[in-house]
Design an enzyme around this catalytic site. Structure first.
Site, mmCIF file in Angstrom:
data_model
loop_
_atom_site.group_PDB
_atom_site.id
_atom_site.type_symbol
_atom_site.label_atom_id
_atom_site.label_comp_id
_atom_site.label_asym_id
_atom_site.label_seq_id
_atom_site.Cartn_x
_atom_site.Cartn_y
_atom_site.Cartn_z
ATOM 1 N N ARG A 26 0.816 -1.219 0.000
ATOM 2 C CA ARG A 26 0.000 0.000 0.000
ATOM 3 C C ARG A 26 0.852 1.273 0.000
ATOM 4 O O ARG A 26 0.466 2.288 0.566
ATOM 5 C CB ARG A 26 -0.969 0.023 1.193
ATOM 6 C CG ARG A 26 -2.111 -0.964 1.071
ATOM 7 C CD ARG A 26 -3.054 -0.521 -0.034
ATOM 8 N NE ARG A 26 -4.077 -1.513 -0.309
ATOM 9 C CZ ARG A 26 -5.320 -1.457 0.158
ATOM 10 N NH1 ARG A 26 -5.685 -0.463 0.909
ATOM 11 N NH2 ARG A 26 -6.186 -2.385 -0.163
ATOM 12 N N ARG A 30 -3.043 6.533 0.373
ATOM 13 C CA ARG A 30 -3.464 7.721 1.126
ATOM 14 C C ARG A 30 -2.457 8.309 2.091
ATOM 15 O O ARG A 30 -2.660 9.421 2.575
ATOM 16 C CB ARG A 30 -4.759 7.408 1.892
ATOM 17 C CG ARG A 30 -5.964 7.416 0.990
ATOM 18 C CD ARG A 30 -7.139 6.806 1.688
ATOM 19 N NE ARG A 30 -6.822 5.418 2.034
ATOM 20 C CZ ARG A 30 -7.666 4.603 2.637
ATOM 21 N NH1 ARG A 30 -8.849 5.023 2.987
ATOM 22 N NH2 ARG A 30 -7.317 3.361 2.908
ATOM 23 N N ARG A 39 -6.887 12.768 -4.970
ATOM 24 C CA ARG A 39 -8.194 12.200 -4.630
ATOM 25 C C ARG A 39 -9.250 13.257 -4.333
ATOM 26 O O ARG A 39 -10.441 12.959 -4.347
ATOM 27 C CB ARG A 39 -8.041 11.219 -3.467
ATOM 28 C CG ARG A 39 -7.458 9.872 -3.875
ATOM 29 C CD ARG A 39 -8.502 8.960 -4.505
ATOM 30 N NE ARG A 39 -9.353 8.382 -3.471
ATOM 31 C CZ ARG A 39 -10.560 8.799 -3.167
ATOM 32 N NH1 ARG A 39 -11.109 9.800 -3.823
ATOM 33 N NH2 ARG A 39 -11.248 8.223 -2.212
ATOM 34 N N ASP A 75 -6.670 -2.367 -8.348
ATOM 35 C CA ASP A 75 -7.236 -2.985 -7.161
ATOM 36 C C ASP A 75 -7.508 -4.457 -7.430
ATOM 37 O O ASP A 75 -7.744 -4.873 -8.568
ATOM 38 C CB ASP A 75 -8.523 -2.271 -6.733
ATOM 39 C CG ASP A 75 -8.911 -2.638 -5.316
ATOM 40 O OD1 ASP A 75 -8.230 -2.207 -4.383
ATOM 41 O OD2 ASP A 75 -9.889 -3.396 -5.140
ATOM 42 N N TYR A 150 -14.775 -12.013 -1.513
ATOM 43 C CA TYR A 150 -15.591 -10.888 -1.988
ATOM 44 C C TYR A 150 -16.709 -11.363 -2.904
ATOM 45 O O TYR A 150 -17.813 -10.837 -2.881
ATOM 46 C CB TYR A 150 -14.708 -9.868 -2.716
ATOM 47 C CG TYR A 150 -13.816 -9.090 -1.777
ATOM 48 C CD1 TYR A 150 -14.331 -8.040 -1.012
ATOM 49 C CD2 TYR A 150 -12.476 -9.416 -1.613
ATOM 50 C CE1 TYR A 150 -13.529 -7.333 -0.135
ATOM 51 C CE2 TYR A 150 -11.659 -8.716 -0.742
ATOM 52 C CZ TYR A 150 -12.188 -7.669 0.001
ATOM 53 O OH TYR A 150 -11.398 -6.978 0.872
HETATM 54 O O1 CP3 Z 1 0.248 0.579 -3.070
HETATM 55 C C1 CP3 Z 1 -0.202 -0.527 -3.340
HETATM 56 O O2 CP3 Z 1 -0.078 -1.514 -2.583
HETATM 57 C C2 CP3 Z 1 -0.842 -0.731 -4.705
HETATM 58 C C3 CP3 Z 1 -2.250 -0.545 -4.784
HETATM 59 C C4 CP3 Z 1 -3.265 -1.501 -4.180
HETATM 60 C C5 CP3 Z 1 -4.603 -1.087 -3.928
HETATM 61 N N1 CP3 Z 1 -5.331 -2.171 -3.595
HETATM 62 C C6 CP3 Z 1 -5.097 0.272 -4.075
HETATM 63 C C7 CP3 Z 1 -6.199 0.712 -3.192
HETATM 64 C C8 CP3 Z 1 -3.201 -2.857 -3.889
HETATM 65 C C9 CP3 Z 1 -1.999 -3.782 -3.933
HETATM 66 C C10 CP3 Z 1 -4.522 -3.266 -3.519
HETATM 67 C C11 CP3 Z 1 -4.891 -4.664 -3.232
HETATM 68 C C12 CP3 Z 1 -6.100 -4.922 -2.468
HETATM 69 N N2 CP3 Z 1 -7.340 -4.365 -2.646
HETATM 70 C C13 CP3 Z 1 -6.211 -5.901 -1.471
HETATM 71 C C14 CP3 Z 1 -5.105 -6.821 -1.045
HETATM 72 C C15 CP3 Z 1 -4.115 -6.102 -0.217
HETATM 73 C C16 CP3 Z 1 -4.461 -6.044 1.234
HETATM 74 O O3 CP3 Z 1 -4.526 -4.942 1.768
HETATM 75 O O4 CP3 Z 1 -4.608 -7.114 1.841
HETATM 76 C C17 CP3 Z 1 -7.535 -5.883 -0.996
HETATM 77 C C18 CP3 Z 1 -8.096 -6.732 0.127
HETATM 78 C C19 CP3 Z 1 -8.243 -4.926 -1.763
HETATM 79 C C20 CP3 Z 1 -9.677 -4.552 -1.661
HETATM 80 C C21 CP3 Z 1 -9.848 -3.152 -1.211
HETATM 81 N N3 CP3 Z 1 -9.576 -2.029 -1.996
HETATM 82 C C22 CP3 Z 1 -10.311 -2.703 0.034
HETATM 83 C C23 CP3 Z 1 -10.682 -3.615 1.189
HETATM 84 C C24 CP3 Z 1 -10.322 -1.296 -0.012
HETATM 85 C C25 CP3 Z 1 -10.886 -0.360 1.037
HETATM 86 C C26 CP3 Z 1 -10.018 -0.254 2.228
HETATM 87 C C27 CP3 Z 1 -9.014 0.824 2.042
HETATM 88 O O5 CP3 Z 1 -7.800 0.571 2.250
HETATM 89 O O6 CP3 Z 1 -9.421 1.946 1.755
HETATM 90 C C28 CP3 Z 1 -9.827 -0.889 -1.268
HETATM 91 C C29 CP3 Z 1 -9.592 0.487 -1.742
HETATM 92 C C30 CP3 Z 1 -8.196 0.826 -2.164
HETATM 93 N N4 CP3 Z 1 -7.388 0.043 -2.927
HETATM 94 C C31 CP3 Z 1 -7.523 2.067 -1.909
HETATM 95 C C32 CP3 Z 1 -6.283 1.999 -2.556
HETATM 96 C C33 CP3 Z 1 -5.233 3.068 -2.634
HETATM 97 C C34 CP3 Z 1 -8.087 3.248 -1.131
HETATM 98 C C35 CP3 Z 1 -8.877 4.063 -2.087
HETATM 99 C C36 CP3 Z 1 -8.964 5.508 -1.677
HETATM 100 O O7 CP3 Z 1 -9.787 5.815 -0.800
HETATM 101 O O8 CP3 Z 1 -8.223 6.322 -2.249
#
Ligand code: CP3
Length: 345
Positions: A26, A30, A39, A75, A150
């Site tokens: 991640r 953010r 954003r 994502d 999911y």
């Molecule tokens: O920097 C990185 O790691 C690359 C980008 C990345 C995102 N999602 C962007 C994202 C990666 C590798 C993911 C994978 C992902 N997405 C996973 C597996 C990784 C983990 O954390 O276990 C999962 C479970 C998801 C599903 C997902 N996407 C959730 C549960 C959420 C909401 C929770 C949260 O962190 O806000 C997202 C949204 C998401 N994916 C954001 C980002 C940057 C936040 C979006 C925002 O509000 O800007």
């Protein structure tokens, strides 16, 4: 492999370069002010639809920090969207419908990977063209179990009871779901590799909820199909399991080149119970970065000491907390670089 290959790839090949690779799950998100600023103008869904913006976000953390790898900004759930399920972020993901029966499974659209996932693939190509040759680009896919969580639940959950209940209650449908997801994730991972990703991380964020027998019989086979398919194409694979401790030996059977572990287990003990020379990735507790600089330094050094001279990719045990201060990440990277520079105190 040439000495100038990205250090991450050297470690995935079982070597131990003098400079240890570091990247942070991640890292493109953010905690970065420039991401938050973007954003304010664009929704997360808009970023996911725009290769120019997505490649810019992918590169953001590397402009600030001495990281060894970029991770593709997309994502996990775009794959389910490509199968025809509406997806919204509120801010957690919510799917328009879920799979509960064989008839639902039939409703999923077969994916034409190059067409339906054109945005992440174009993003990978753009990033690889811009990225320095000594940095790796990591692509990623969800592991079949985590995607399945999911697919049947439709949104986040702590225990993912619906998928576990499906595995016990209707093993045939459960296996059909796993097989479909493994195939789709494999096609997507292979396409990312062709588009320029140097390695693929398989995220199994939620398979830690599986009972060990279930993990071996009902989680592992689909993972093997995915990992071996990627490896057969020459693509190195990192398998990250959140909640790895009870499944370490089984994780080896996935065939992954490197195992990513969460922070709840000691990395030295993990090494001791695994085949010699198997690279590990991890495993700083992400909340350490919310602590004082001296704590960041001592906890990072504890992990560096425990990893010893085995092949190691430094990372967190799970994603960065969005509230992480920039200075904390700088402190962490300085600590890692100083250690490998030969001056550990
Ligand atoms: O920097 C990185 O790691 C690359 C980008 C990345 C995102 N999602 C962007 C994202 C990666 C590798 C993911 C994978 C992902 N997405 C996973 C597996 C990784 C983990 O954390 O276990 C999962 C479970 C998801 C599903 C997902 N996407 C959730 C549960 C959420 C909401 C929770 C949260 O962190 O806000 C997202 C949204 C998401 N994916 C954001 C980002 C940057 C936040 C979006 C925002 O509000 O800007």
């Amino acid at each position: 492999m040439k000495p100038l290959d990205p250090v991450l790839l050297q470690v995935l090949a079982g070597r131990r370069p003098t400079c240890r690779p570091v990247w942070l799950m991640r890292q493109a998100g953010r905690f970065l002010p420039e991401y938050r600023e973007l954003r304010e103008r664009k929704s997360f869904a808009e970023l996911l639809r725009d290769p120019e913006l997505a490649s810019d976000v992918t590169l953001m953390p590397l402009r600030r920090f001495d990281l060894d790898a970029a991770i593709l900004f997309t994502d996990l759930l775009v794959l389910l969207e490509a199968m025809g399920i509406p997806l919204a972020y509120t801010p957690g993901p919510e799917l328009g419908w879920t799979v509960e029966s064989a008839a639902d499974l039939e409703r999923l659209r077969p994916i034409d990977t190059e067409r339906d996932l054109a945005v992440p693939l174009a993003t990978a190509a753009r990033v690889r063209a811009e990225l320095a040759s000594d940095k790796a680009l990591i692509g990623f896919v969800g592991a079949p179990f985590t995607l399945g969580c999911y697919l049947v639940e439709g949104k986040g959950s702590k225990t993912w009871n619906k998928l576990r209940a499906l595995a016990w209650g209707d093993p045939e449908l459960y296996l059909a779901v796993m097989d479909l997801l493994a195939g789709a994730a494999l096609d997507f991972g292979l396409a990312q590799h062709r588009a320029g990703c140097d390695a693929i991380q398989v995220f199994d964020s939620w398979a830690g909820v599986a009972e060990p027998g279930m993990f071996r019989r009902l989680v592992l086979p689909a993972l093997e199909k995915l990992v071996l398919g990627l490896k057969r194409a020459g693509c190195p694979v990192i398998y990250f399991l959140n909640g790895a401790a009870p499944q370490l030996e089984t994780m080896v059977e996935t065939g992954a080149d490197c195992l990513g572990i969460d922070w709840r287990l000691d990395i030295a003990r993990a090494h001791a119970s695994l085949p010699e020379g198997l690279p590990l990735q991890g495993n700083l507790d992400p909340t350490v970065l919310l602590g004082a600089p001296a704590m960041i330094e001592s906890e990072a050094r504890r992990i560096l000491r425990a990893a010893g001279d085995r092949p190691h990719v430094f990372n967190l045990g799970h994603g960065l907390d969005p509230g992480t201060p920039l200075e904390a990440v700088q402190k962490l990277i300085d600590t890692i670089r100083a250690w490998d520079g030969g001056s550990p105190a």
